[in-house]
Write an enzyme that holds these catalytic residues in place. Structure first.
Site, PDB file in Angstrom:
ATOM      1  CG  MET A 110      -2.538   3.567   4.524  1.00  0.00           C
ATOM      2  SD  MET A 110      -1.652   4.116   3.062  1.00  0.00           S
ATOM      3  CE  MET A 110      -2.704   5.488   2.610  1.00  0.00           C
ATOM      4  CG  HIS A 148      -0.260  -0.291   2.515  1.00  0.00           C
ATOM      5  ND1 HIS A 148       0.633   0.594   3.064  1.00  0.00           N
ATOM      6  CD2 HIS A 148      -0.313  -1.348   3.367  1.00  0.00           C
ATOM      7  CE1 HIS A 148       1.080   0.124   4.210  1.00  0.00           C
ATOM      8  NE2 HIS A 148       0.528  -1.076   4.416  1.00  0.00           N
ATOM      9  CD  GLN A 191       9.049  -4.857  11.998  1.00  0.00           C
ATOM     10  OE1 GLN A 191       8.555  -5.968  12.052  1.00  0.00           O
ATOM     11  NE2 GLN A 191       8.866  -4.056  10.975  1.00  0.00           N
ATOM     12  CD  GLN A 208       7.438 -11.378  10.446  1.00  0.00           C
ATOM     13  OE1 GLN A 208       8.556 -11.377   9.958  1.00  0.00           O
ATOM     14  NE2 GLN A 208       6.682 -10.285  10.477  1.00  0.00           N
ATOM     15  CE  LYS A 246      -0.277  -0.107  11.391  1.00  0.00           C
ATOM     16  NZ  LYS A 246      -0.018  -1.487  11.166  1.00  0.00           N
ATOM     17  CG  HIS A 277       4.203  -1.696   2.105  1.00  0.00           C
ATOM     18  ND1 HIS A 277       2.888  -2.074   2.005  1.00  0.00           N
ATOM     19  CD2 HIS A 277       4.728  -2.446   3.109  1.00  0.00           C
ATOM     20  CE1 HIS A 277       2.633  -3.014   2.901  1.00  0.00           C
ATOM     21  NE2 HIS A 277       3.730  -3.254   3.588  1.00  0.00           N
TER      22      HIS A 277
HETATM   23  P1  AMP Z   1       4.891  -5.288   6.382  1.00  0.00           P
HETATM   24  O1  AMP Z   1       4.713  -5.615   4.937  1.00  0.00           O
HETATM   25  O2  AMP Z   1       3.615  -5.144   7.135  1.00  0.00           O
HETATM   26  O3  AMP Z   1       5.902  -6.184   7.060  1.00  0.00           O
HETATM   27  O4  AMP Z   1       5.531  -3.832   6.422  1.00  0.00           O
HETATM   28  C1  AMP Z   1       6.745  -3.551   5.766  1.00  0.00           C
HETATM   29  C2  AMP Z   1       7.278  -2.227   6.248  1.00  0.00           C
HETATM   30  O5  AMP Z   1       6.332  -1.200   5.933  1.00  0.00           O
HETATM   31  C3  AMP Z   1       7.485  -2.184   7.768  1.00  0.00           C
HETATM   32  O6  AMP Z   1       8.700  -1.500   8.054  1.00  0.00           O
HETATM   33  C4  AMP Z   1       6.280  -1.424   8.240  1.00  0.00           C
HETATM   34  O7  AMP Z   1       6.494  -0.740   9.452  1.00  0.00           O
HETATM   35  C5  AMP Z   1       6.079  -0.454   7.102  1.00  0.00           C
HETATM   36  N1  AMP Z   1       4.692   0.046   7.107  1.00  0.00           N
HETATM   37  C6  AMP Z   1       3.557  -0.693   7.208  1.00  0.00           C
HETATM   38  N2  AMP Z   1       2.470   0.105   7.244  1.00  0.00           N
HETATM   39  C7  AMP Z   1       2.928   1.376   7.149  1.00  0.00           C
HETATM   40  C8  AMP Z   1       2.295   2.665   7.141  1.00  0.00           C
HETATM   41  N3  AMP Z   1       0.960   2.793   7.239  1.00  0.00           N
HETATM   42  N4  AMP Z   1       3.073   3.761   7.036  1.00  0.00           N
HETATM   43  C9  AMP Z   1       4.427   3.641   6.949  1.00  0.00           C
HETATM   44  N5  AMP Z   1       5.084   2.461   6.950  1.00  0.00           N
HETATM   45  C10 AMP Z   1       4.348   1.344   7.060  1.00  0.00           C
END
Ligand code: AMP
Length: 281
Positions: free
Chosen positions: A185, A35, A154, A62, A150, A38
């Protein structure tokens, strides 16, 4: 001339492609179903680095036994289109066998920062995260790696791991991207039905209420937690799992907010678990 994006899966393909990249190299680890949040990480990497690698890997280690590994949303074609438009150089999509070949037995664990908050609700989660991120770091050798605020804990855990293991990598933490109504998001928002999607705005409303109390001078951490609880309680479809007002660096719960603090929460809306946070101070 614009370079075309390389999509690789095996370690050998990745190493061959990585050798040809101009440096500095930025890495954006993801689990796919991308989204705008990312993509904002990719754009930040693009603006600061000569080359950008994005990984897409739904990391099984995880996820807890009762979590959503099997139904985690996927949309590879759409992800690749977005990454190509954002001018990513390499997309690495390892299989589980590439990451964890038969006989795999090595783990990376950060001890203290992983205990509270998400760590207490999701046993083993951060062991999976730090193990896979250190494998991503070793394989892609980035100069900078980009993570989202977000997932605040982590980001803190990764920063600690990077220091402790002496990775020569700068960790960049990017702001939370939100929908127009404030919902952070998340790939998991797709699980919400229209009623739940509306109810999910309660996380942002609760954090906002506490933040404005803080801005008006409320420094008592327990009062701020109570404000969050009270707003969540107004939404019948939402169930608060935890609310925390903690020191930004150590994640220890605070009595008084004197320095930078992390106000964070986890809420179930139906069966979907959502997290969000604000930084205070
Ligand atoms: P994920 O695919 O959920 O593992 O997220 C991949 C990366 O995108 C991680 O570093 C998340 O913290 C970051 N991320 C997920 N959602 C958001 C968001 N709404 N705004 C900014 N970064 C995000």
């Amino acid at each position: 001339m614009t370079k075309s994006m390389l999509i690789v899966s095996t370690l050998e393909e990745l190493f061959n492609a990585r050798c040809l990249l101009d440096e500095p190299v930025g890495l954006v680890p993801t689990m796919g179903y991308l989204h705008a949040g990312h993509i904002s990480l990719v754009q930040q990497a693009r603006s600061e680095c000569e080359s950008v690698i994005t990984s897409i890997f739904v990391n099984p280690t995880q996820f807890g036994p009762n979590e959503d590994l099997d139904k985690y949303p996927r949309s590879i074609e759409r992800d690749l289109q977005q990454l190509e438009a954002a001018q990513v150089d390499i997309v690495w999509m390892p299989t589980a066998e590439v990451m964890y070949p038969p006989g795999y037995q090595t783990w990376v664990e950060v001890q203290n920062l992983t205990q509270p908050l998400e760590g207490s609700m999701r046993p083993g989660h951060f062991r999976g995260v730090t193990t896979v991120v250190s494998k991503l770091f070793n394989a892609t050798r980035p100069d900078k790696a980009y993570f989202g605020q977000k997932d605040a804990q982590q980001a803190a855990v990764i920063r600690q791991m990077t220091r402790d293991l002496s990775y020569p990598i700068e960790i960049v933490v990017c702001p939370i991207l939100r929908e127009a109504d404030g919902l952070a998001m998340s790939s998991r928002n797709t699980y919400l039905d229209p009623g739940q999607r509306l109810a999910a705005t309660v996380l942002y409303r609760a954090l906002s209420a506490a933040k404005s109390a803080f801005a008006d001078g409320e420094k008592n951490a327990e009062k701020l937690r109570q404000i969050v609880k009270a707003v969540i309680a107004t939404e019948s479809q939402a169930r608060l799992q935890y609310v925390s007002c903690a020191d930004y660096e150590t994640l220890a719960e605070l009595e008084t907010v004197n320095a930078r603090a992390l106000l964070s929460l986890a809420v179930f809306v139906g069966k979907t678990r959502l997290i969000d946070n604000f930084i205070l101070g």
